[in-house]
Design a protein around this motif. Structure first.
Motif, PDB file in Angstrom:
ATOM      1  N   ASP A 119      -5.876  -5.150  -9.352  1.00 15.97           N
ATOM      2  CA  ASP A 119      -4.456  -5.490  -9.473  1.00 15.97           C
ATOM      3  C   ASP A 119      -3.797  -5.303  -8.103  1.00 15.97           C
ATOM      4  O   ASP A 119      -4.425  -4.835  -7.160  1.00 15.97           O
ATOM      5  N   THR A 122      -0.619  -9.638  -5.303  1.00 15.40           N
ATOM      6  CA  THR A 122       0.575 -10.278  -4.728  1.00 15.40           C
ATOM      7  C   THR A 122       1.275  -9.278  -3.816  1.00 15.40           C
ATOM      8  O   THR A 122       1.703  -9.629  -2.700  1.00 15.40           O
ATOM      9  N   SER A 123       1.366  -8.035  -4.284  1.00 18.85           N
ATOM     10  CA  SER A 123       2.030  -7.010  -3.475  1.00 18.85           C
ATOM     11  C   SER A 123       1.348  -6.876  -2.112  1.00 18.85           C
ATOM     12  O   SER A 123       2.020  -6.703  -1.092  1.00 18.85           O
ATOM     13  N   GLY A 430       7.918  -0.509 -10.737  1.00 20.74           N
ATOM     14  CA  GLY A 430       9.299  -0.966 -10.595  1.00 20.74           C
ATOM     15  C   GLY A 430       9.900  -0.681  -9.231  1.00 20.74           C
ATOM     16  O   GLY A 430      11.113  -0.479  -9.099  1.00 20.74           O
ATOM     17  N   GLU A 515       1.732   2.811 -12.487  1.00 20.16           N
ATOM     18  CA  GLU A 515       0.594   2.103 -11.888  1.00 20.16           C
ATOM     19  C   GLU A 515      -0.467   3.102 -11.471  1.00 20.16           C
ATOM     20  O   GLU A 515      -0.132   4.210 -11.040  1.00 20.16           O
TER      21      GLU A 515
HETATM   22  P1  ADP Z   1       0.574  -7.795  -8.265  1.00 19.52           P
HETATM   23  O1  ADP Z   1      -0.319  -8.980  -8.072  1.00 19.52           O
HETATM   24  O2  ADP Z   1       0.978  -7.195  -6.967  1.00 19.52           O
HETATM   25  O3  ADP Z   1       0.028  -6.814  -9.245  1.00 19.52           O
HETATM   26  P2  ADP Z   1       2.465  -8.474 -10.326  1.00 19.52           P
HETATM   27  O4  ADP Z   1       3.087  -9.812 -10.497  1.00 19.52           O
HETATM   28  O5  ADP Z   1       1.481  -8.031 -11.314  1.00 19.52           O
HETATM   29  O6  ADP Z   1       1.913  -8.403  -8.861  1.00 19.52           O
HETATM   30  O7  ADP Z   1       3.669  -7.429 -10.305  1.00 19.52           O
HETATM   31  C1  ADP Z   1       3.434  -6.067 -10.111  1.00 19.52           C
HETATM   32  C2  ADP Z   1       4.742  -5.374  -9.861  1.00 19.52           C
HETATM   33  O8  ADP Z   1       5.592  -5.505 -10.997  1.00 19.52           O
HETATM   34  C3  ADP Z   1       4.516  -3.907  -9.641  1.00 19.52           C
HETATM   35  O9  ADP Z   1       5.286  -3.487  -8.553  1.00 19.52           O
HETATM   36  C4  ADP Z   1       5.009  -3.271 -10.946  1.00 19.52           C
HETATM   37  O10 ADP Z   1       5.510  -1.970 -10.745  1.00 19.52           O
HETATM   38  C5  ADP Z   1       6.107  -4.231 -11.338  1.00 19.52           C
HETATM   39  N1  ADP Z   1       6.422  -4.188 -12.765  1.00 19.52           N
HETATM   40  C6  ADP Z   1       5.637  -4.482 -13.803  1.00 19.52           C
HETATM   41  N2  ADP Z   1       6.284  -4.329 -14.987  1.00 19.52           N
HETATM   42  C7  ADP Z   1       7.533  -3.907 -14.687  1.00 19.52           C
HETATM   43  C8  ADP Z   1       8.697  -3.557 -15.437  1.00 19.52           C
HETATM   44  N3  ADP Z   1       8.721  -3.611 -16.762  1.00 19.52           N
HETATM   45  N4  ADP Z   1       9.789  -3.176 -14.762  1.00 19.52           N
HETATM   46  C9  ADP Z   1       9.765  -3.117 -13.424  1.00 19.52           C
HETATM   47  N5  ADP Z   1       8.739  -3.439 -12.657  1.00 19.52           N
HETATM   48  C10 ADP Z   1       7.626  -3.812 -13.265  1.00 19.52           C
END
Ligand code: ADP
Ligand code: MG
Length: 558
Positions: A119, A122-123, A430, A515
């Motif tokens: 995981d 994207t980040s 988040g 996470e």
């Molecule tokens: P990546 O490919 O980086 O994992 P994602 O599209 O899966 O990208 O998004 C991950 C991000 O979304 C993380 O920073 C996570 O903390 C945030 N995230 C996921 N669910 C929530 C939520 N309910 N509220 C806030 N942030 C969230």
């Protein structure tokens, strides 16, 4: 120190071979130098860095809007017009036809993040692009890339330490929350919560007796069942195969036994030669059949001599073999696919054999139970190995496309869950972690003497791209949210982040947005490595390809 490379601009799929490195340039003759440069377009120093940053930003922009639970989807259309809709950053990047070598380096980093942490892809890309942008700003005001690199490395190491200090040991429900957070934006809520529970159950079960090593999710067998809602997907301890015994008279073994795996079949041998012969006397036919039966029986006897109670064969078992196995008291299954045989081998400890006459007791594996049950109109066998039970996910759905989507989602979920077996600490999601790191790095950076301090400050600012992008994608004001989040964290602690479901700031442990620490750590260290590798390039030589010359691909000259 700085690297430089030569890249063919016209090639489509594979980047051009490295023709010469700067290191070997000293050994070139003057004439060779001139030839090389006349063949290339070259960008050096700040221009090279600027171009590379533009490429990184372009790549980040391609996936920026997919970040987080409110991220939008991308439709990917391939050369044949087939389309996929996804909001998975790494899928977008790996599918895109990207030529720029810097962009390809970032894609490779994102794929590595996917392999290592399951995981945070994207980040990683967003963070790398932001680190590069901020590095460029520093370079423009005269800070040497070597200083920026050193500051970035110091900041990354400090960030990794701080991550551990804000992390918490996850309870079982927190593990499920972490898996659920990783599925943000995928499938629908009911499926996501069901799969998170199943993924944690499978990962925990598989890790039993695994000496703390991360379990292998490929040992989970999947079975599709059309016509029931996906929320009813379930996990069964043991391997379930849509197979039934070759003869209904053969016994099941609910109390366990020994298993032999045959990578082949047992049937009458066909003559090797393409010969024909005429049978004039019925006794000749009888003798021939007796000979064949004796041959088949000899092979079954060799199997029986090992002491096995169950046989799984990859190929066919003919009627003679079935009769012989039945009278030897062996329960047999035929046409079992190779991946299933491998799974049985893994869970029972058996080794696959190719020739029945060479079977020995050492090839046998042990199982705890073998039962059969019928559902969805199909007979299924259920085998629990003694070495490991193994697991089967019964993926349900009302259409084939839905079943495939649920299965992909489960694979992502179980990857994250398996990684958490080795390290079950979690950090807040988040954007809370990045804001906390950024606050910490700013304060710590101020104590670092030298110009590296500026790079540490730039690193801290780059981390803020994550909460800002999350806010933007949810239709909130990025800057306002960042400022307010920083202030609230100062008052209420590092776990306050943006809950994008209620669109309010909240304690991330309370709303279950957490996470795995490994994902956050890998994303930061991976993005730093990628940014630093791009930063070190101060010379880019694009070899312009002569269109009249065929592209012979791949050789590296020196
Ligand atoms: P990546 O490919 O980086 O994992 P994602 O599209 O899966 O990208 O998004 C991950 C991000 O979304 C993380 O920073 C996570 O903390 C945030 N995230 C996921 N669910 C929530 C939520 N309910 N509220 C806030 N942030 C969230
Ligand atoms: Mg994710």
């Amino acid at each position: 120190m700085n690297a430089c490379y030569v890249q063919a601009r016209t090639r489509e799929k594979n980047p051009a071979p490295l023709r010469r490195t700067c290191g070997s340039a000293e050994r070139m003759t003057r004439q060779e130098h001139e030839t090389l440069l006349s063949d290339t377009e070259r960008s050096q120093g700040m221009t090279a860095l600027r171009n590379n940053v533009v490429a990184a930003q372009a790549l980040a922009d391609a996936v920026r809007s997919t970040l987080g639970p409110s991220g939008l989807d991308k439709m990917l259309v391939d050369g044949e017009g087939a389309s996929t809709v996804t909001n998975d950053g790494v899928t977008v990047l790996e599918t895109a036809k990207v030529e720029h070598p810097t962009a390809r380096m970032l894609i490779a980093q994102s794929s590595a993040q996917d392999d290592r942490a399951g995981d945070g892809t994207t980040s990683t890309v967003l963070l790398t692009a932001e680190l590069l942008q901020n590095a460029l700003d520093l370079a423009e005001i005269g800070i040497h890339p070597a200083i920026i690199e050193s500051g970035y490395r110091m900041a990354a190491a400090e960030a990794a330490n701080h991550l551990l200090s804000i992390s918490r040991d996850a309870s079982k429900s927190m593990l499920e929350d972490a898996v659920l957070t990783s599925l943000a934006g995928k499938s629908d809520e009911g499926v996501r919560s069901r799969l998170s529970v199943l993924a944690v159950e499978a990962a925990t079960g598989l890790s039993d007796g695994n000496d703390g090593r991360s379990p292998d999710e490929s040992t989970i067998k999947r079975i599709h069942e059309l016509g029931r809602p996906s929320e009813a997907s379930k996990l069964v301890a043991g391997l379930v195969l849509a197979k039934q015994k070759v003869s209904p008279d053969m016994p099941l073994h609910p109390d366990g036994g020994k298993v032999l795996l045959l990578d082949g079949g047992i049937s009458r041998r066909k003559p090797n030669l393409d010969a024909s012969f005429t049978i004039r006397d019925p006794s000749m036919l009888e003798a021939l059949q007796q000979q064949e039966a004796a041959d088949v029986k000899a092979r079954v006897d060799a199997i029986a001599a090992t002491g096995c109670s169950v046989l799984f064969a990859r190929d066919g078992l003919d009627d003679m073999a079935i009769a012989a196995l039945d009278s030897a008291g062996i329960t047999a299954y035929r046409r079992v696919e190779k991946p299933d045989l491998d799974l049985i081998a893994m869970t029972t400890g058996a080794t696959l054999i190719h020739e029945p006459s060479l079977a020995s007791a050492e090839d046998l594996g042990l199982f705890e139970s073998l039962t059969e049950s019928k559902w969805a109109e199909v007979n299924h066998l259920m085998l629990k190995g003694s070495k490991a039970h193994g697991y089967t996910l019964i993926v349900r759905g009302t259409s084939k496309v839905r079943i495939e989507e649920v299965e992909r989602c489960f694979t992502d979920a179980v990857n994250v869950a398996c990684n958490m077996v080795t390290d079950s600490r979690v950090v807040p999601g988040g954007g809370a972690t990045q804001v906390s790191l950024s606050r910490h790095l700013r304060a710590w950076g101020a104590t670092v003497a030298g110009r590296e301090q500026l790079a540490i400050e730039a690193f801290a600012a780059a981390l803020e791209t994550i909460p800002m992008t999350l806010a933007t994608n949810a239709g909130m004001s990025a800057l306002d949210e960042l400022i307010s989040l920083t202030a609230t964290q100062h008052e209420q602690g590092d776990w306050i982040g943006l809950d994008l479901v209620s669109k309010r700031q909240a304690d991330m442990a309370e709303v279950g947005v957490v996470e795995p620490v490994g994902v956050a750590r890998n994303a930061i260290l991976g993005a730093t490595e990628a940014a630093v590798s791009v930063l070190r390039i101060d010379d880019v030589l694009w070899a312009s390809q002569d269109p009249s010359q065929p592209d012979l691909g791949g050789e590296v000259e020196d």
